[in-house]
Scaffold this active site. Structure first.
Site, mmCIF file in Angstrom:
data_model
loop_
_atom_site.group_PDB
_atom_site.id
_atom_site.type_symbol
_atom_site.label_atom_id
_atom_site.label_comp_id
_atom_site.label_asym_id
_atom_site.label_seq_id
_atom_site.Cartn_x
_atom_site.Cartn_y
_atom_site.Cartn_z
ATOM 1 N N HIS A 123 0.872 -1.175 0.000
ATOM 2 C CA HIS A 123 0.000 0.000 0.000
ATOM 3 C C HIS A 123 0.915 1.234 0.000
ATOM 4 O O HIS A 123 2.035 1.178 0.515
ATOM 5 C CB HIS A 123 -0.821 -0.056 1.291
ATOM 6 C CG HIS A 123 -1.876 0.982 1.427
ATOM 7 N ND1 HIS A 123 -1.601 2.268 1.822
ATOM 8 C CD2 HIS A 123 -3.229 0.928 1.244
ATOM 9 C CE1 HIS A 123 -2.731 2.962 1.873
ATOM 10 N NE2 HIS A 123 -3.740 2.167 1.523
ATOM 11 N N ASP A 180 3.179 -4.420 8.149
ATOM 12 C CA ASP A 180 1.967 -3.618 7.950
ATOM 13 C C ASP A 180 0.792 -4.552 8.226
ATOM 14 O O ASP A 180 0.446 -5.401 7.397
ATOM 15 C CB ASP A 180 1.942 -3.069 6.516
ATOM 16 C CG ASP A 180 0.629 -2.354 6.208
ATOM 17 O OD1 ASP A 180 -0.314 -2.457 7.014
ATOM 18 O OD2 ASP A 180 0.548 -1.724 5.137
ATOM 19 N N GLN A 208 -4.363 -5.042 7.331
ATOM 20 C CA GLN A 208 -5.359 -6.012 6.863
ATOM 21 C C GLN A 208 -5.248 -7.361 7.558
ATOM 22 O O GLN A 208 -6.055 -8.246 7.278
ATOM 23 C CB GLN A 208 -5.251 -6.191 5.338
ATOM 24 C CG GLN A 208 -5.474 -4.930 4.537
ATOM 25 C CD GLN A 208 -6.853 -4.304 4.751
ATOM 26 O OE1 GLN A 208 -7.771 -4.921 5.302
ATOM 27 N NE2 GLN A 208 -6.998 -3.070 4.325
ATOM 28 N N LYS A 226 -10.345 -0.328 10.837
ATOM 29 C CA LYS A 226 -10.508 -1.527 10.005
ATOM 30 C C LYS A 226 -10.888 -2.738 10.849
ATOM 31 O O LYS A 226 -11.053 -3.833 10.328
ATOM 32 C CB LYS A 226 -9.213 -1.801 9.235
ATOM 33 C CG LYS A 226 -8.890 -0.720 8.194
ATOM 34 C CD LYS A 226 -7.726 -1.126 7.339
ATOM 35 C CE LYS A 226 -7.133 0.014 6.547
ATOM 36 N NZ LYS A 226 -8.007 0.529 5.494
ATOM 37 N N CYS A 251 -4.902 2.548 -3.514
ATOM 38 C CA CYS A 251 -3.644 3.031 -2.915
ATOM 39 C C CYS A 251 -2.518 2.019 -3.129
ATOM 40 O O CYS A 251 -1.659 1.843 -2.243
ATOM 41 C CB CYS A 251 -3.794 3.353 -1.436
ATOM 42 S SG CYS A 251 -5.049 4.598 -1.125
HETATM 43 N N1 C6P Z 1 -6.304 0.503 2.930
HETATM 44 C C1 C6P Z 1 -8.172 0.248 1.410
HETATM 45 O O1 C6P Z 1 -9.268 0.570 0.955
HETATM 46 P P1 C6P Z 1 -4.844 3.804 7.109
HETATM 47 O O2 C6P Z 1 -5.460 4.608 6.011
HETATM 48 O O3 C6P Z 1 -3.604 4.456 7.641
HETATM 49 O O4 C6P Z 1 -5.810 3.396 8.172
HETATM 50 O O5 C6P Z 1 -4.394 2.412 6.464
HETATM 51 C C2 C6P Z 1 -3.460 2.431 5.423
HETATM 52 C C3 C6P Z 1 -3.249 1.062 4.897
HETATM 53 C C4 C6P Z 1 -2.000 0.475 5.028
HETATM 54 N N2 C6P Z 1 -1.758 -0.769 4.610
HETATM 55 C C5 C6P Z 1 -2.714 -1.512 4.037
HETATM 56 C C6 C6P Z 1 -2.394 -2.909 3.609
HETATM 57 C C7 C6P Z 1 -3.992 -0.970 3.844
HETATM 58 O O6 C6P Z 1 -4.941 -1.722 3.279
HETATM 59 C C8 C6P Z 1 -4.262 0.349 4.270
HETATM 60 C C9 C6P Z 1 -5.598 0.985 4.027
HETATM 61 C C10 C6P Z 1 -7.641 0.969 2.628
HETATM 62 O O7 C6P Z 1 -7.499 -0.659 0.916
HETATM 63 C C11 C6P Z 1 -7.737 2.456 2.462
HETATM 64 S S1 C6P Z 1 -6.715 3.063 1.173
#
Ligand code: C6P
Length: 407
Positions: free
Chosen positions: A123, A200, A203, A226, A365
């Site tokens: 991401h 990371d 997910q 999430k 993203c």
């Molecule tokens: N993915 C998606 O729709 P944040 O925005 O900081 O809470 O999470 C960022 C992030 C980092 N790593 C992974 C693997 C992610 O999936 C995400 C967030 C969302 O896929 C929003 S772009």
């Protein structure tokens, strides 16, 4: 999961109709999960009965609010099996957690020419912070390739490790492919090569049991929103010795022990990394979210998502012209990204929305990953503990409509 139907009642939004007679089917939990009443109630009650600033006042409300904020940290630490709550730093989200590591550990300890290994399925949150640091410090970024079967090429990884990287930072589960990466193996190999690791967990932590001690992860980043918690709060787990050796991130109130006109001494962990008035109600909601997930049971949630994903793959494989991007079921979490011949992913998402089905379309993203497959966008359906087989049927029916409309 037999309990799915009952637990859906915990999520008020799931009983919403998008238009009269068109009930919502929420298949965008990878972007953000819906919130159960238990979380909403905890935050509401906090504001109604306790609201105060923390770590500052001596009055009863301040002491109670502080206790609630720290109790949530304790339960979050337990949820990921951290050795101690002081290893859990509250941040705004996964993105901020990764930036914290880049800007503190990375800035202090990485030197020109040092190698950081990432993967092609990251991401932007686990790419851009390292690109920014690499530009500033002249680091070398290397990438574990994604193979044609949508798994990481671990042979290529072994070769990259001969470059003696300082850090291996990788996603535990891809938000596009659903690939669940073998974190334990990646970490073991990184450590054997003398590198630290950042996982990371945006997910993974919401969807299956993640045990930082079993993984031996050095850092783990994740977001409350999430995992049935509120937006605006996330966490960084770090091993205590590493966090202690890192300089503070943001400067201001609460992160200091003593301040002079020209200098300061930092506070102890975890407060050293939590400058300013934090998101107290959100921390309370985060705590309620991990309680909720624990009560349902992470193994049960993972098993349920596995069943729903298997069913979705089966149903979608019947649809002509549909191409799914992602590995076979044993390596896959509850994310199904796809393209349809001759139809733009945004059009697919729009027609699904007319059917009440909420999915995400775009690059999610992860532009470099889409570039790798020679596409600019996919449509993505994602699942969570409240997703039912009927939701998947509604998705399949919506996709039939797409075919009817676009021929
Ligand atoms: N993915 C998606 O729709 P944040 O925005 O900081 O809470 O999470 C960022 C992030 C980092 N790593 C992974 C693997 C992610 O999936 C995400 C967030 C969302 O896929 C929003 S772009």
């Amino acid at each position: 999961m037999t309990t799915t139907v009952q637990l859906r009642d915990d999520f008020p939004v799931l009983s919403r109709e998008i238009r009269p007679g068109v009930p919502l089917v929420y298949l965008d939990s990878t972007a953000t999960a819906q919130k159960p009443t238990q979380v909403l109630r905890a935050m509401d009650e906090y504001y109604r009965k306790y609201n105060a600033n923390i770590h500052r006042g001596v009055h009863t409300l301040a002491e109670e609010a502080t206790a609630m904020y720290e109790s949530a940290r304790q339960r979050i630490a337990g949820f990921i099996h951290a050795a101690h709550p002081r290893e859990v730093i509250y941040t705004r989200n996964t993105t901020e957690s990764i930036n914290l590591v880049a800007q503190t550990w990375g800035r202090k300890y990485l030197q020109e020419g040092d190698v950081v290994i990432l993967t092609e399925m990251e991401h932007h949150s686990n790419l851009v912070p390292w690109q920014m640091l690499a530009a500033e410090k002249h680091l070398r970024l290397e990438f574990i390739p994604v193979r044609d079967d949508y798994l990481l090429d671990l042979d290529a990884y072994q070769e990259l490790l001969s470059l003696k990287p300082r850090l291996v930072a990788f996603t535990h589960m891809s938000n596009v492919l659903g690939t669940i990466n073998p974190a334990e193996e990646i970490i073991r190999l990184a450590h054997a090569a003398g590198a630290l690791t950042l996982v990371d967990g945006a997910q993974s932590v919401p969807h299956f049991k993640v045990d930082v001690q079993a993984l031996d992860a050095d850092f783990l980043a994740f977001s409350a929103h999430k995992m049935c918690g509120p937006t605006g709060i996330g966490a960084l787990y770090g091993k205590q010795a590493l966090l202690e050796a890192m300089p503070p991130f943001l400067g201001g109130g609460d992160m200091i022990r003593k301040v002079y006109l020209r200098s300061f001494t930092p506070n102890e962990l975890p407060h050293k990394f939590e400058a300013g008035t934090p998101a107290v109600a959100e921390a309370v909601g985060f705590g309620a979210a991990v309680d909720y997930l624990s009560q349902v049971g992470m193994d049960l949630i993972a098993a349920h998502e596995h069943e729903v994903t298997a069913y979705a793959l089966e149903r979608l494989s019947e649809i002509p012209g549909l191409r799914i991007f992602g590995p076979d079921l044993p390596h896959k979490g509850g994310v199904v990204s796809f393209t349809m011949n001759g139809v733009h992913p945004h059009d697919v998402a729009q027609i699904l929305d007319q059917n009440g089905v909420a999915v995400r379309a775009g690059h999610h993203c992860a532009m470099p990953l889409h570039d790798k497959f020679g596409i600019t966008a996919t449509t993505r359906a994602s699942f969570y503990l409240y997703t039912t087989f009927e939701d998947v049927d509604r998705l399949a029916k919506g996709l039939d409509d797409v075919i009817r409309l676009f021929g």
